[in-house]
Design a protein around this motif. Structure first.
Motif, mmCIF file in Angstrom:
data_model
loop_
_atom_site.group_PDB
_atom_site.id
_atom_site.type_symbol
_atom_site.label_atom_id
_atom_site.label_comp_id
_atom_site.label_asym_id
_atom_site.label_seq_id
_atom_site.Cartn_x
_atom_site.Cartn_y
_atom_site.Cartn_z
ATOM 1 N N LEU A 183 0.828 -1.208 0.000
ATOM 2 C CA LEU A 183 0.000 0.000 0.000
ATOM 3 C C LEU A 183 0.862 1.258 0.000
ATOM 4 C CD1 LEU A 183 -2.688 -1.212 2.556
ATOM 5 C CD2 LEU A 183 -3.140 -0.622 0.181
ATOM 6 N N ASN A 184 1.979 1.223 0.709
ATOM 7 C CA ASN A 184 2.891 2.375 0.718
ATOM 8 C C ASN A 184 3.432 2.655 -0.678
ATOM 9 O OD1 ASN A 184 2.645 2.935 3.418
ATOM 10 N ND2 ASN A 184 4.492 1.847 4.028
ATOM 11 N N VAL A 185 3.754 1.602 -1.403
ATOM 12 C CA VAL A 185 4.280 1.764 -2.765
ATOM 13 C C VAL A 185 3.180 2.242 -3.710
ATOM 14 C CG1 VAL A 185 5.378 0.582 -4.713
ATOM 15 C CG2 VAL A 185 6.063 0.016 -2.376
ATOM 16 N N LEU A 186 1.984 1.660 -3.592
ATOM 17 C CA LEU A 186 0.858 2.056 -4.457
ATOM 18 C C LEU A 186 0.451 3.506 -4.219
ATOM 19 C CD1 LEU A 186 -1.391 -1.143 -4.253
ATOM 20 C CD2 LEU A 186 -0.206 -0.282 -6.278
ATOM 21 N N LEU A 187 0.706 4.003 -3.018
ATOM 22 C CA LEU A 187 0.350 5.382 -2.688
ATOM 23 C C LEU A 187 1.090 6.387 -3.569
ATOM 24 C CD1 LEU A 187 -1.420 6.852 -0.542
ATOM 25 C CD2 LEU A 187 0.650 7.058 0.848
ATOM 26 N N LEU A 188 2.244 5.988 -4.078
ATOM 27 C CA LEU A 188 3.076 6.870 -4.899
ATOM 28 C C LEU A 188 2.790 6.735 -6.393
ATOM 29 C CD1 LEU A 188 6.430 6.310 -2.977
ATOM 30 C CD2 LEU A 188 4.890 8.265 -2.808
ATOM 31 N N GLY A 189 1.800 5.888 -6.749
ATOM 32 C CA GLY A 189 1.404 5.770 -8.148
ATOM 33 C C GLY A 189 1.851 4.464 -8.769
ATOM 34 N N LYS B 196 5.675 0.036 -10.394
ATOM 35 C CA LYS B 196 6.305 -0.843 -11.392
ATOM 36 C C LYS B 196 7.815 -0.693 -11.374
ATOM 37 C CE LYS B 196 2.388 -0.965 -14.600
ATOM 38 N NZ LYS B 196 1.889 -0.539 -15.941
ATOM 39 N N SER B 197 8.288 0.542 -11.222
ATOM 40 C CA SER B 197 9.736 0.773 -11.198
ATOM 41 C C SER B 197 10.391 0.141 -9.979
ATOM 42 C CB SER B 197 10.035 2.278 -11.231
ATOM 43 O OG SER B 197 9.635 2.893 -10.009
#
Length: 354
Positions: free
Chosen positions: A233-239, A244-245
């Motif tokens: 969720l923390n990673v998805l929060l940034l887009g 993916k990167s």
């Protein structure tokens, strides 16, 4: 950093540690207060004896507290935690402050699943053929209904990038599910219809001890999945591009989050009816209190905050000096709607500044 590193994180943030302690104390205090309040006046000393030692000089009081008030208070904590965490996950995945299981139609999908079982197959239940499995049949139907709406919203989000459009379509999917429920109600018998209408208003007091075990098991399973998905969720929060990167498997991550949300929302809806606005309001309140976007801290904090808000709602639903209890859905709406209005106006001000 995984979930077991949370104590280490809190030691480096003493203010957040204090806030967690305050939330835990509030949960305990409101739990006792919720058990204490009711149409039958039971002294505090007797209530504490039953809670701590399972002992009482008055058998009737013991029955009231152990068989009715304690299960209701535990249900409030579980329902508040489940709906709040579901809302937090949806707001993060869709990057929309107004996303939540009720607004996106996930609760309506779960309600449709329950309606199909209770209204569509009620003769089987009446004859007792599914009686040993009726609880699980109802809860699985709610899961499937919630997951169906989730899949539709996810499919739309892959093609439509506009957040507001996704939100509107989620509302439409929920309205479609509600329309199908209305059709089932139209063709149902009067007794079945009355029972379903009472269920649809929301209630924490209809969960028996045996059902509470099932509810606790399923909610805890959903919360464990949510806690394990904190880093995702923390990673998805940034887009999505950043995710993916970073090498995040988007399909797998979304699947874990959606399974967790479907289990949490479906379980609560199956046993307590559709309860609105908790999923939207509590995550925003928690972010405001803790001033963090880190889901490894937010998820445990939201679990506690959700339990607090639902316990408060249950306390407010019990009219002083009366045997009547207000529908929990009405109380949560009165608490949640002002917060949603505040969120809308705050976002409008931010947009105007930008």
């Amino acid at each position: 950093m995984s979930a077991h590193n949370i104590p280490g994180m809190l030691t480096h943030h003493p203010l957040k540690f204090i806030l967690f302690l305050v939330l835990v104390c509030l949960v305990v205090f409101l739990f006792i207060l919720d058990v204490l309040i009711g149409p039958v006046n039971i002294p505090l000393k007797e209530t504490l004896n039953i809670l701590l030692a399972n002992d009482s000089t008055h058998p009737v009081w013991h029955t009231i507290i152990s068989d009715f008030r304690i299960p209701k208070a535990v249900t409030a904590i579980l329902a508040g935690a489940a709906l709040s965490v579901s809302g937090l996950q949806m707001q993060t995945v869709f990057r929309n402050p107004l996303a939540g299981p009720y607004v996106l139609g996930i609760s309506s999908g779960a309600s449709l699943g329950v309606a199909l079982v209770v209204l569509g197959f009620s003769p089987l239940f009446a004859q007792g053929r599914l009686n040993p499995f009726s609880v699980w049949v109802q809860i699985v139907a709610a899961w499937i209904g919630a997951a169906s709406v989730m899949v539709l919203i996810m499919a739309v989000s892959l093609r439509v990038r506009d957040i507001m459009t996704i939100l509107i379509l989620g509302v439409l999917f929920g309205s479609a599910a509600s329309a199908l429920v209305n059709i089932l109600q139209y063709f149902s018998h009067q007794s079945q219809l009355k029972a379903f209408m009472v269920w649809s208003m929301g209630s924490l007091g209809n969960v028996t001890k045996d059902q509470l075990v099932v509810l606790a098991f399923t909610v805890i399973a959903g919360l464990v999945l949510a806690i394990l998905s904190g880093k995702m969720l923390n990673v998805l929060l940034l887009g999505e591009s950043y995710a993916k990167s970073m090498g995040l498997n988007l399909l797998f991550s979304r699947a874990i989050i959606f399974v967790s949300t479907s289990i949490l929302t479906g379980s609560v809806t199956a046993f307590c009816g559709p309860i609105g606005f908790i999923g939207i309001a509590v995550p925003h309140l928690t972010r405001m209190i803790f001033k963090t976007a880190d889901h490894r801290l937010l998820i445990p904090a939201v679990i506690l905050s959700g339990g607090i808000v639902m316990l408060l709602s249950d306390i407010f639903s019990q009219l002083p000096g009366s045997d009547s209890v207000l529908p929990i859905n009405s109380v949560t709406a009165l608490i949640g709607i002002p917060i949603v209005i505040w969120i809308v106006f705050r976002n409008m001000k931010i947009s105007a500044i930008n």
